[in-house]
Design a protein around this motif. Structure first.
Motif, PDB file in Angstrom:
ATOM      1  N   GLY A 140      -9.746  13.610   3.907  1.00  0.00           N
ATOM      2  CA  GLY A 140      -8.511  13.032   3.372  1.00  0.00           C
ATOM      3  C   GLY A 140      -8.429  11.539   3.622  1.00  0.00           C
ATOM      4  N   LEU A 141      -8.824  11.107   4.823  1.00  0.00           N
ATOM      5  CA  LEU A 141      -8.783   9.677   5.134  1.00  0.00           C
ATOM      6  C   LEU A 141      -9.815   8.924   4.292  1.00  0.00           C
ATOM      7  CD1 LEU A 141      -7.585   7.386   6.819  1.00  0.00           C
ATOM      8  CD2 LEU A 141      -9.299   7.889   8.580  1.00  0.00           C
ATOM      9  N   ALA A 142     -11.018   9.514   4.130  1.00  0.00           N
ATOM     10  CA  ALA A 142     -12.064   8.851   3.350  1.00  0.00           C
ATOM     11  C   ALA A 142     -11.639   8.688   1.893  1.00  0.00           C
ATOM     12  CB  ALA A 142     -13.369   9.643   3.437  1.00  0.00           C
ATOM     13  N   LEU A 143     -11.060   9.728   1.303  1.00  0.00           N
ATOM     14  CA  LEU A 143     -10.631   9.650  -0.099  1.00  0.00           C
ATOM     15  C   LEU A 143      -9.433   8.713  -0.256  1.00  0.00           C
ATOM     16  CD1 LEU A 143     -10.959  13.372  -1.310  1.00  0.00           C
ATOM     17  CD2 LEU A 143     -12.637  11.530  -1.406  1.00  0.00           C
ATOM     18  N   SER A 144      -8.491   8.784   0.687  1.00  0.00           N
ATOM     19  CA  SER A 144      -7.307   7.903   0.612  1.00  0.00           C
ATOM     20  C   SER A 144      -7.723   6.436   0.722  1.00  0.00           C
ATOM     21  CB  SER A 144      -6.327   8.255   1.734  1.00  0.00           C
ATOM     22  OG  SER A 144      -5.894   9.591   1.630  1.00  0.00           O
ATOM     23  N   ARG A 145      -8.656   6.178   1.590  1.00  0.00           N
ATOM     24  CA  ARG A 145      -9.157   4.802   1.736  1.00  0.00           C
ATOM     25  C   ARG A 145      -9.860   4.349   0.455  1.00  0.00           C
ATOM     26  NH1 ARG A 145      -8.337  -0.073   3.758  1.00  0.00           N
ATOM     27  NH2 ARG A 145     -10.214  -1.091   4.574  1.00  0.00           N
ATOM     28  N   ASP A 146     -10.588   5.255  -0.187  1.00  0.00           N
ATOM     29  CA  ASP A 146     -11.260   4.942  -1.445  1.00  0.00           C
ATOM     30  C   ASP A 146     -10.240   4.607  -2.533  1.00  0.00           C
ATOM     31  OD1 ASP A 146     -13.719   4.649  -2.846  1.00  0.00           O
ATOM     32  OD2 ASP A 146     -13.407   6.586  -3.836  1.00  0.00           O
ATOM     33  N   VAL A 147      -9.140   5.381  -2.581  1.00  0.00           N
ATOM     34  CA  VAL A 147      -8.067   5.120  -3.541  1.00  0.00           C
ATOM     35  C   VAL A 147      -7.427   3.766  -3.254  1.00  0.00           C
ATOM     36  CG1 VAL A 147      -5.749   5.845  -4.252  1.00  0.00           C
ATOM     37  CG2 VAL A 147      -7.569   7.544  -4.023  1.00  0.00           C
ATOM     38  N   GLN A 148      -7.177   3.504  -1.978  1.00  0.00           N
ATOM     39  CA  GLN A 148      -6.520   2.258  -1.589  1.00  0.00           C
ATOM     40  C   GLN A 148      -7.358   1.041  -1.963  1.00  0.00           C
ATOM     41  OE1 GLN A 148      -6.447   1.044   2.631  1.00  0.00           O
ATOM     42  NE2 GLN A 148      -4.204   1.194   2.514  1.00  0.00           N
ATOM     43  N   GLN A 149      -8.672   1.143  -1.804  1.00  0.00           N
ATOM     44  CA  GLN A 149      -9.532   0.003  -2.074  1.00  0.00           C
ATOM     45  C   GLN A 149      -9.851  -0.163  -3.556  1.00  0.00           C
ATOM     46  OE1 GLN A 149     -12.734   1.057   0.735  1.00  0.00           O
ATOM     47  NE2 GLN A 149     -12.220  -0.796   1.865  1.00  0.00           N
ATOM     48  N   GLY A 150      -9.823   0.956  -4.310  1.00  0.00           N
ATOM     49  CA  GLY A 150     -10.256   0.868  -5.696  1.00  0.00           C
ATOM     50  C   GLY A 150      -9.170   1.022  -6.737  1.00  0.00           C
ATOM     51  N   LEU A 151      -8.078   1.746  -6.402  1.00  0.00           N
ATOM     52  CA  LEU A 151      -7.075   2.049  -7.419  1.00  0.00           C
ATOM     53  C   LEU A 151      -5.676   1.537  -7.075  1.00  0.00           C
ATOM     54  CD1 LEU A 151      -8.095   5.757  -8.218  1.00  0.00           C
ATOM     55  CD2 LEU A 151      -8.580   3.723  -9.594  1.00  0.00           C
ATOM     56  N   ARG A 152      -5.287   1.654  -5.788  1.00  0.00           N
ATOM     57  CA  ARG A 152      -3.915   1.292  -5.410  1.00  0.00           C
ATOM     58  C   ARG A 152      -3.919   0.514  -4.102  1.00  0.00           C
ATOM     59  NH1 ARG A 152       0.408   5.637  -4.873  1.00  0.00           N
ATOM     60  NH2 ARG A 152       1.565   3.716  -4.388  1.00  0.00           N
ATOM     61  N   GLU A 153      -4.004  -0.779  -4.222  1.00  0.00           N
ATOM     62  CA  GLU A 153      -4.046  -1.621  -3.037  1.00  0.00           C
ATOM     63  C   GLU A 153      -2.765  -1.502  -2.221  1.00  0.00           C
ATOM     64  OE1 GLU A 153      -4.758  -6.342  -1.880  1.00  0.00           O
ATOM     65  OE2 GLU A 153      -4.899  -5.647  -3.962  1.00  0.00           O
ATOM     66  N   GLY A 154      -1.638  -1.180  -2.880  1.00  0.00           N
ATOM     67  CA  GLY A 154      -0.359  -1.106  -2.192  1.00  0.00           C
ATOM     68  C   GLY A 154      -0.122   0.186  -1.431  1.00  0.00           C
ATOM     69  N   LEU A 155      -0.984   1.179  -1.611  1.00  0.00           N
ATOM     70  CA  LEU A 155      -0.834   2.427  -0.859  1.00  0.00           C
ATOM     71  C   LEU A 155      -1.087   2.158   0.619  1.00  0.00           C
ATOM     72  CD1 LEU A 155      -0.496   5.566  -0.950  1.00  0.00           C
ATOM     73  CD2 LEU A 155      -2.987   5.684  -1.142  1.00  0.00           C
ATOM     74  N   LYS A 156      -0.168   2.604   1.477  1.00  0.00           N
ATOM     75  CA  LYS A 156      -0.301   2.343   2.901  1.00  0.00           C
ATOM     76  C   LYS A 156      -0.757   3.596   3.645  1.00  0.00           C
ATOM     77  CE  LYS A 156       3.136  -1.384   2.931  1.00  0.00           C
ATOM     78  NZ  LYS A 156       2.233  -2.516   3.233  1.00  0.00           N
ATOM     79  N   LEU A 157      -1.566   3.363   4.701  1.00  0.00           N
ATOM     80  CA  LEU A 157      -2.112   4.448   5.516  1.00  0.00           C
ATOM     81  C   LEU A 157      -1.730   4.224   6.971  1.00  0.00           C
ATOM     82  CD1 LEU A 157      -5.768   4.638   4.053  1.00  0.00           C
ATOM     83  CD2 LEU A 157      -3.718   5.847   3.269  1.00  0.00           C
ATOM     84  N   LEU A 158      -1.182   5.256   7.595  1.00  0.00           N
ATOM     85  CA  LEU A 158      -0.813   5.205   9.011  1.00  0.00           C
ATOM     86  C   LEU A 158      -1.495   6.366   9.722  1.00  0.00           C
ATOM     87  CD1 LEU A 158       0.830   4.305  11.491  1.00  0.00           C
ATOM     88  CD2 LEU A 158       2.769   5.604  10.572  1.00  0.00           C
TER      89      LEU A 158
END
Length: 840
Positions: A140-158
């Motif tokens: 989940g963290l790997a995919l979320s990070r991939d989304v954040q870097q490639g599709l949604r820079e504004g998505l935040k991860l805590l």
């Protein structure tokens, strides 16, 4: 912002946390147990401008923790679950149109990302209790990070955790900030019970007695698994019968209502028997004492066998700390550890992440669906092991989920939509009709938690362990007093059939044939054939061995498919659940994968290689016809048979054994400056390993042990040495030595460390020193013999023998052998072979 009382330790850093999340898209929070991070942080972030009314996803590692967190936060807000706070777990969802915080289990996040990679409407993903490091949280963290870097820079991860190497996580997230918070905990006294070899259940009873007698509050006991929980529950129930003590289990497979019962307060003293489900997230009312077995059950994947092995191992220091902390959540407490302080020093700091030790089939399917051929394209705290991933992709290819290039197939896409292991998903989507799909769903429910439904013990053997459990379940559905296991299975089945738009109101036809056909779709790699006439011993498609365990009641089936199997370190796998197959089912299912091929096999009865034309499934011969033996195919089989039987199976003669002994002596004692070229490995292991080099030319056309016995081994042995090396062999390890009598006496090299010259004493008169071989480096051990060739003396120092021992030998032997010479000075006497008369 919502004001929440009473105050918790996490409240002091909430302003800083809000500020950091305004400035950064990633943040790591380390908060000790009891800090309040799970329930305080999401609510505190609801009105942040950057969230702009979007949703917060809060990930919890377990279903019970997710439900408890959602209910507790809803109580804080004075609402029902499903309003501002909702939750989604497998087969259950309480979410409304006004839900802003959705508590989910980690697998739900993966499914949501695959469906909507942009996560529209989600502004923050919170990974709670990340230190547990299961596969879904890492993925989940790997995919979320991939989304954040490639599709949604504004998505935040805590990322939040109590015990974790936070620096490593922060580095993974581009060196993001790290916040720390104290916890709300009371002092916990740790008492070591010492190492004890008595059964675990008895240790638990002893510690429970002590805890109830010496301490206040309820008791939480950590045990490795459900089996140990049930054993301790029985023993404690008998021990405290009539006392005001309630014994309650707590583990993942229990129905939710029973899990909740363990969390609530009790009128008397409460003893909760739990797995590591109770290590984090959950607060169990009234706990003042923890009893820690120091053990946990975990799956270890064996990449060579492609199977998980369930082992019981010791916990880490981090887990021991977490467990002890549960005694200090609501009051000062005590932790009794069922091990010694010395054993504590040997614990690993952290447990190995699940991604490094478990079956990665589900993860590999998700990666294929995500379109990532190279796993290293994603950000991992621990990169999945290549061997485990290779085994997973091989399985997915066999299941038809991916093609030979690793790309997902239409079948794989269907499989990924189901909340099932890829094996079980393949079984469901490959079903040929709606009725068969319902049966596949029933089998999937049984196989997901095979211990949920008890085995049906019968007097006679069965042809399917799964059919027995299925019939038990179906009969129990109509019982007036339905067991909770049955209810849990029904709930899982209803959720699965709803997803597939199937009606589960009527029973699908179930028999050994239909069950076997479905299981082939799920376990194509676990087809097994009975070995000879042994009822419970089988050979798997891979070639490895397996046997039926005591838990299986399968009869003496020639073919089977194993549905539950555990790899053992000793070698053979244990088959717990299986269903019989017939040959036609295998031929029908695998079809074009089983072409006719020319083959050979070893026949133990005839002690020879036999030829055949056959259709094979891996190592298993499904059908065969006899034909002439192909010498080229027979050769490796003959070599394999010799290697299995050992060197003694070869036709050794006195000459060939003597040559080998001499060559081994030279290899042991001649130095590199003497030998020309590389001297071959001549020990048994070396000779067996290189049979295909030195013996193969003489084996071509040999197809039986009888023919093998006719080979003259001297020829292939000589071929191992060059002409120059053969000359060296004769020079350094001569066959014979000429003694003073003129006789040429053979040297015995049977012990390469101690070559022996056995000769009659009279033939050595005049020899002052012992002879040497190997360019003068090794003196021969001389066995001096009597005229009757009986041993008189063993020596390596002939001069010393003549000077000190010979007079005594002469005195004793002269009267016994008067016709043989016994001179006073053997160094000047004439050596001779026979008696005095012959000499004259």
């Amino acid at each position: 912002m919502i004001s929440i009382a009473p105050k918790l330790p996490i409240d002091s850093i909430l302003p800083t946390l809000r500020q950091q999340l305004r400035q950064h898209n990633c943040l790591v929070l380390q908060a000790q147990p009891g800090a309040g991070k799970t329930t305080r942080v999401p609510i505190a972030l609801l009105d942040e401008p950057w969230l702009a009314g979007q949703k917060i996803l809060l990930l919890e590692p377990r279903r019970l923790a997710a439900i408890s967190a959602a209910k507790f936060m809803s109580q804080i807000l004075g609402e029902k679950v499903g309003n501002t706070i909702g939750y989604t777990i497998r087969h259950e969802r309480y979410v409304g149109k006004h839900t802003r915080i959705e508590v989910i289990t980690e697998g739900v996040l993966t499914r949501r990302l695959q469906t909507d990679p942009t996560l529209e409407g989600v502004g923050l993903i919170v990974f709670d209790e990340f230190h547990e490091r299961n596969i879904h949280s890492d993925l989940g963290l790997a995919l979320s990070r991939d989304v954040q870097q490639g599709l949604r820079e504004g998505l935040k991860l805590l990322v939040m955790s109590a015990t974790l190497d936070t620096a490593a996580v922060a580095t993974l997230l581009d060196d993001c900030p790290i916040l720390n918070s104290d916890g709300r905990s009371y002092p916990v006294e740790v008492i070591y019970q010492g190492d004890d070899n008595t059964p675990l259940a008895r240790q638990v009873v002893k510690a429970t007695n002590r805890g109830l007698r010496e301490q206040q509050g309820d008791i939480l006991i950590f045990l490795p698994g459900a089996r140990e929980i049930r054993a301790c529950q029985r023993l404690l129930g008998d021990h405290f019968a009539g006392a005001n003590v309630e014994i309650l289990p707590l583990y993942g497979a229990l129905p939710f209502a029973q899990q909740q019962q363990a969390l609530r307060s009790s009128k008397g003293r409460k003893v909760v028997l739990a797995t590591n489900i109770a290590e984090t997230s959950l607060t169990i009312d009234g706990i003042g004492v923890v009893i820690d077995s120091g053990q946990e059950r975990r799956l270890i994947f064996d990449a060579a066998s492609g199977m998980n092995g369930l082992i019981t191992g010791t916990i880490s220091v981090a887990s021991a700390t977490q467990r002890a902390g549960r005694a200090g959540r609501v009051q000062a407490g005590t932790c009794y550890r069922l091990w010694s302080e010395t054993a504590q020093q040997g614990l690993q700091p952290y447990s190995m992440a699940e991604i490094c030790r478990s079956d990665l089939a589900s993860l590999a399917l998700e990666l294929a669906l995500w379109g990532v051929p190279d796993v290293e394209q994603l950000a991992w705290l621990d990169v999945p092991p290549k061997a485990h991933l290779s085994a997973a992709t091989r399985l997915l290819n066999q299941l038809g989920a991916i093609d030979k290039h690793g790309r997902i197939t239409p079948l794989g896409t269907q499989m990924a939509k189901l909340p099932l292991h890829p094996r079980l998903a393949a079984m469901v989507v490959r079903a040929k009709s709606p009725q068969e799909q319902i049966l596949a769903c029933e089998l999937a429910v049984i196989l997901e938690e095979p211990d949920l439904l008890p085995p049906v013990r019968q007097q006679v053997s069965t042809q399917s362990d799964l059919l027995d459990r299925l019939e038990y379940w179906r009969q129990a559905r109509h019982s007036t007093s339905r067991e909770r296991q049955v209810v849990a299975c029904e709930r899982s089945l209803s959720a699965l059939t709803r997803r597939l738009k199937l009606s589960s109101s009527s029973n699908a036809v179930a028999d050994e044939e239909s069950i076997g056909r479905l299981l082939l779709a799920a376990f194509p790699d676990r087809v097994a054939q009975r070995r000879g006439d042994r009822r419970d011993h089988y050979q798997l498609r891979s070639g490895s061995g397996a046997r039926l365990s005591m838990r299986s009641q399968l009869g003496s089936a020639p073919w089977l498919v194993a549905a539950q199997m555990v790899f053992q370190s000793g070698g053979e796998a244990l088959i717990h659940l299986a269903s019989a197959l017939d040959r036609e089912q295998i031929l029908d299912y695998f079809g074009d994968q089983l072409p006719w091929v020319d083959d050979v096999a070893w026949d133990n009865g005839q002690q020879r290689v036999i030829g055949r034309k056959c259709r094979k499934l891996g190592a298993l011969v499904v059908i065969q016809r006899p034909q002439a033996v192909d010498p080229e195919l027979a050769l490796p089989l003959m070599i394999q048979q010799i290697q299995r039987m050992g060197l003694d199976s070869l036709p050794w003669t006195a000459s060939s054994r003597q040559w080998l002994q001499r060559a081994r002596f030279v290899a042991a004692y001649a130095k590199d400056d003497i030998l020309r070229g590389d001297w071959p490995e001549l020990d048994e292991a070396g000779l067996l390993q290189t049979l295909d080099q030195w013996l193969a030319p003489w084996l071509l056309g040999v197809t039986s042990l009888a023919a093998l016995k006719k080979i003259d081994l001297l020829e292939p042995l000589h071929s191992m040495l060059s002409w120059a090396q053969q000359q060296q062999l004769d020079k350094l390890a001569p066959l014979r030595v000429q003694v003073p009598s003129g006789s040429r006496v053979a040297i015995d090299y049977s012990d390469p460390n101690n070559p022996v010259l056995a000769v009659k004493l009279q033939e050595l008169f005049g020899w002052q020193t012992s002879p040497c071989i190997a360019a003068g480096r090794v003196p021969l051990t001389i066995h001096l013999l009597s005229p009757a060739r009986r041993p008189l003396q063993v020596t390596r120092d002939l001069a010393n023998f003549w000077a000190t021992t010979y007079p005594e030998v002469k005195k004793e032997m002269k009267g016994r052998y008067p016709k043989h010479p016994w001179p006073d000075d053997p160094l000047v006497a004439v050596a001779q072979r026979g008696v005095k008369k012959r000499l004259k």
